[in-house]
Design an enzyme around this catalytic site. Structure first.
Site, PDB file in Angstrom:
ATOM      1  N   GLY A 208       0.835  -1.208   0.000  1.00 31.62           N
ATOM      2  CA  GLY A 208       0.000   0.000   0.000  1.00 31.62           C
ATOM      3  C   GLY A 208       0.854   1.235   0.000  1.00 31.62           C
ATOM      4  O   GLY A 208       2.072   1.164  -0.204  1.00 31.62           O
ATOM      5  N   ASN A 209       0.239   2.367   0.203  1.00 34.60           N
ATOM      6  CA  ASN A 209       1.003   3.612   0.301  1.00 34.60           C
ATOM      7  C   ASN A 209       0.383   4.490   1.380  1.00 34.60           C
ATOM      8  O   ASN A 209      -0.616   4.125   1.996  1.00 34.60           O
ATOM      9  CB  ASN A 209       1.065   4.318  -1.057  1.00 34.60           C
ATOM     10  CG  ASN A 209      -0.311   4.685  -1.559  1.00 34.60           C
ATOM     11  OD1 ASN A 209      -0.985   5.523  -0.971  1.00 34.60           O
ATOM     12  ND2 ASN A 209      -0.752   4.026  -2.625  1.00 34.60           N
ATOM     13  N   ARG A 210       0.965   5.673   1.578  1.00 33.44           N
ATOM     14  CA  ARG A 210       0.582   6.472   2.742  1.00 33.44           C
ATOM     15  C   ARG A 210      -0.550   7.458   2.469  1.00 33.44           C
ATOM     16  O   ARG A 210      -0.813   8.350   3.269  1.00 33.44           O
ATOM     17  CB  ARG A 210       1.816   7.200   3.271  1.00 33.44           C
ATOM     18  CG  ARG A 210       2.844   6.219   3.835  1.00 33.44           C
ATOM     19  CD  ARG A 210       4.101   6.928   4.272  1.00 33.44           C
ATOM     20  NE  ARG A 210       3.806   8.061   5.132  1.00 33.44           N
ATOM     21  CZ  ARG A 210       4.542   9.152   5.213  1.00 33.44           C
ATOM     22  NH1 ARG A 210       5.620   9.268   4.472  1.00 33.44           N
ATOM     23  NH2 ARG A 210       4.194  10.123   6.015  1.00 33.44           N
ATOM     24  N   SER A 211      -1.229   7.296   1.349  1.00 30.85           N
ATOM     25  CA  SER A 211      -2.316   8.239   1.055  1.00 30.85           C
ATOM     26  C   SER A 211      -3.436   8.129   2.101  1.00 30.85           C
ATOM     27  O   SER A 211      -3.875   7.036   2.443  1.00 30.85           O
ATOM     28  CB  SER A 211      -2.890   7.939  -0.336  1.00 30.85           C
ATOM     29  OG  SER A 211      -4.078   8.670  -0.502  1.00 30.85           O
ATOM     30  N   ALA A 275      -3.837   7.727  -4.972  1.00 30.91           N
ATOM     31  CA  ALA A 275      -2.459   7.256  -5.101  1.00 30.91           C
ATOM     32  C   ALA A 275      -2.561   5.787  -5.507  1.00 30.91           C
ATOM     33  O   ALA A 275      -2.908   4.930  -4.692  1.00 30.91           O
ATOM     34  CB  ALA A 275      -1.725   7.407  -3.785  1.00 30.91           C
TER      35      ALA A 275
END
Ligand code: C5P
Length: 396
Positions: A208-211, A275
């Site tokens: 995942g990402n930090r969005s 994102a």
């Protein structure tokens, strides 16, 4: 936005009258001038003083009390109103309005105003379901009143049924939608994507990402409040689902692409604030991977580029979160993905980018123009982006 708008808040004699204080407070905090009009029976449930302190404005409850320096005339209120909201609205006020009776300050204001009127009924479930109440509501709907349907739940009688005042967030959303009905995005269909997509590795893990989704949600809400019909396609976030729009929850890049493709016909603009994961595991393990070996190699493969693969004449807005050569990289992406507008942000700047409530972005246009915006709240950034979207749609 209710900012600088005059909102007449009518309160009638229901046990839910105390909830009107919350509505008044939230609207006042958002910059609206809230003029409270209470029926005499509403004052038995909540005091005018409470509302007066919350709104910082005089509260009218007695049509004949003109002694006060703040005495207000119903016609002046009716004319000043951008919207009139009655929350809670009892069966009694609904019946009076349906019959055109004006015998107190609130009914006089409603009859005298040209502003839209919103009613949020709250009453006993039998009273609500009574054909007389239903007929009255139907009549008022035909006359252009907006009805926020009461919710199902525990009633003051101890019974469970339909009759509870709708959720405050829902009432606030309807107020904003009605206020934005003639906004500059009126009649436009806008799709916004938000959040960070997740690509599963095994049943418990993902890439995942930090969005946080905050920028996309702010865009969707701002577009809704400017009159657009909004579809929000959201990857997982911790944010409450916004009201007054279609919300499609997805998890992976592929699901997001499918959702975008499905809703796209007739859409004026797509704003891809999500994102999106660029790579996903080539293989998804059916069982949780055990930590037996000291290293683990994941093979990743590219996901489809949703924006770049899109065809059609709709306006395309992209986001480029960069950590170096921000403008250069964003410009390359704008060209590669054939966008009309690219919003570039340097995620290394304090107060900018993922998870913060503020953002500092530059807007890059197809013709090469660049507009740098100062550090603003995400809602303010959203409004600036939508200013551009509205004018680009005008010329498209
Ligand atoms: O990941 P990248 O920096 O290329 O993202 C730029 C823009 O393209 C963003 O608006 C993002 O939502 C979109 N994007 C996409 N499909 C991808 C990756 C990014 O539509 N697979």
């Amino acid at each position: 936005m209710p900012e600088n708008k005059t909102i007449v808040l009518g309160i009638t004699g229901s046990i839910a009258a105390y909830k009107a204080a919350d509505i008044a407070s939230k609207l006042t905090q958002e910059g609206a001038k809230v003029e409270v009009v209470m029926t005499p029976s509403a004052t038995k449930f909540i005091t005018p003083l409470t509302l007066r302190n919350i709104t910082g404005r005089p509260v009218v409850s007695d049509m004949w009390d003109l002694s006060d320096e703040f005495s207000v005339e119903h016609v002046a209120l009716a004319e000043a109103a951008s919207v009139v909201v009655i929350a809670p609205a009892t069966a009694n006020i609904i019946a009076k309005l349906a019959a055109g009776i004006a015998d107190d300050m609130l009914t006089c204001v409603v009859l005298a105003t040209k502003a839209p009127v919103i009613l949020a009924p709250a009453m006993n479930d039998n009273m609500f379901q009574n054909p007389i109440t239903q007929d009255n509501l139907k009549k008022l709907k035909v006359r252009g009143f907006t009805i926020v349907s009461p919710a199902y739940g525990r009633l003051v009688s101890g019974k469970v049924g339909v009759g509870r005042l709708a959720e405050i967030e829902e009432i606030l959303c309807v107020i904003k939608k009605v206020l934005g009905r003639n906004g500059d995005l009126k009649g436009r269909r806008i799709v916004v994507t938000a959040g960070g997509t997740r690509e599963p590795i095994d049943p418990v893990r993902h890439i995942g990402n930090r969005s946080s989704g905050k920028m996309g949600y702010a865009l969707a809400e701002a577009a809704r409040d400017r009159g657009a019909e909004v579809t929000l396609i959201s990857a997982p976030t911790l944010l409450p689902e916004p009201k007054g729009m279609e919300v499609i929850q997805v998890e992976t890049t592929l699901q997001m692409k499918e959702a975008v493709d499905k809703v796209l016909s007739g859409v004026d603009a797509l704003i891809m604030a999500a994102a999106v994961a660029d790579y996903k595991p080539a293989q998804i393990w059916g069982e949780k991977i055990k930590k037996h070996s000291p290293t683990l190699t994941l093979k990743l493969e590219r996901t489809p580029d949703i924006l770049a693969e899109l065809r059609g004449k709709l306006l395309k807005v992209g986001f480029a979160a960069e950590s170096q050569d921000v403008l250069k990289n964003a410009r390359i992406k704008l060209e590669e993905k054939r966008l009309d507008l690219m919003v570039a942000n340097d995620v290394t700047q304090p107060g900018s980018g993922f998870d913060s409530d503020t953002n500092k972005v530059s807007l890059i246009f197809k013709d090469g123009r660049v507009e740098e915006l100062p550090l603003l709240s995400k809602r303010e950034v959203a409004e600036k982006i939508l200013d551009k979207v509205a004018s680009l749609l005008e010329v498209k």
